[in-house]
Write a protein that holds these residues in place. Sequence first.
Motif, PDB file in Angstrom:
ATOM      1  N   LEU A   4       6.257  -3.777   1.914  1.00  0.00           N
ATOM      2  CA  LEU A   4       6.783  -4.236   0.634  1.00  0.00           C
ATOM      3  C   LEU A   4       7.815  -5.343   0.821  1.00  0.00           C
ATOM      4  N   SER A   5       8.582  -5.281   1.897  1.00  0.00           N
ATOM      5  CA  SER A   5       9.658  -6.254   2.056  1.00  0.00           C
ATOM      6  C   SER A   5       9.555  -7.106   3.320  1.00  0.00           C
ATOM      7  N   GLY A  42      -0.803   9.970  15.287  1.00  0.00           N
ATOM      8  CA  GLY A  42      -0.432  10.302  13.912  1.00  0.00           C
ATOM      9  C   GLY A  42       0.747   9.481  13.426  1.00  0.00           C
ATOM     10  N   TYR A  43       1.757   9.291  14.281  1.00  0.00           N
ATOM     11  CA  TYR A  43       2.899   8.457  13.929  1.00  0.00           C
ATOM     12  C   TYR A  43       2.451   7.025  13.635  1.00  0.00           C
ATOM     13  N   GLN A  48       1.200   2.650   9.789  1.00  0.00           N
ATOM     14  CA  GLN A  48       0.225   1.691   9.266  1.00  0.00           C
ATOM     15  C   GLN A  48      -0.075   1.965   7.794  1.00  0.00           C
ATOM     16  N   SER A  49      -0.197   3.235   7.410  1.00  0.00           N
ATOM     17  CA  SER A  49      -0.507   3.534   6.012  1.00  0.00           C
ATOM     18  C   SER A  49       0.669   3.167   5.111  1.00  0.00           C
ATOM     19  N   THR A  55       2.326  -3.190   1.137  1.00  0.00           N
ATOM     20  CA  THR A  55       1.679  -4.488   0.901  1.00  0.00           C
ATOM     21  C   THR A  55       0.899  -4.460  -0.409  1.00  0.00           C
ATOM     22  N   TYR A  56       0.196  -3.371  -0.644  1.00  0.00           N
ATOM     23  CA  TYR A  56      -0.569  -3.232  -1.885  1.00  0.00           C
ATOM     24  C   TYR A  56       0.345  -3.254  -3.109  1.00  0.00           C
ATOM     25  N   LEU A  57       1.458  -2.502  -3.034  1.00  0.00           N
ATOM     26  CA  LEU A  57       2.384  -2.462  -4.162  1.00  0.00           C
ATOM     27  C   LEU A  57       3.090  -3.797  -4.356  1.00  0.00           C
ATOM     28  N   GLY A  58       3.227  -4.572  -3.307  1.00  0.00           N
ATOM     29  CA  GLY A  58       3.876  -5.874  -3.401  1.00  0.00           C
ATOM     30  C   GLY A  58       2.980  -6.974  -3.920  1.00  0.00           C
ATOM     31  N   MET A  59       1.689  -6.704  -4.000  1.00  0.00           N
ATOM     32  CA  MET A  59       0.755  -7.722  -4.491  1.00  0.00           C
ATOM     33  C   MET A  59       0.873  -7.882  -6.003  1.00  0.00           C
TER      34      MET A  59
END
Length: 64
Positions: A4-5, A42-43, A48-49, A55-59
């Motif tokens: 996001l940032s 897992g970490y 990555q998720s 990134t998705y929310l920042g689009m």
Amino acid sequence: MIGLSHGYPAIVLASAIMTFVAFPLWLVRGELGLFSILVWIGYLFALQSGFMLGTYLGMSNDES
């Protein structure tokens, strides 16, 4: 949510730091084994998720 940032260098740096801290710690404590490798994976998947979600929310939603 690093994505996001910050950009790709931030997720690479976060993954590298996590790796370089976890593996020596597991070696010193004598806990390095198959389960530790799976926890490490897992970490990385969690990092990555979070990056992908940020990134998705920042689009912009203004796509036509």
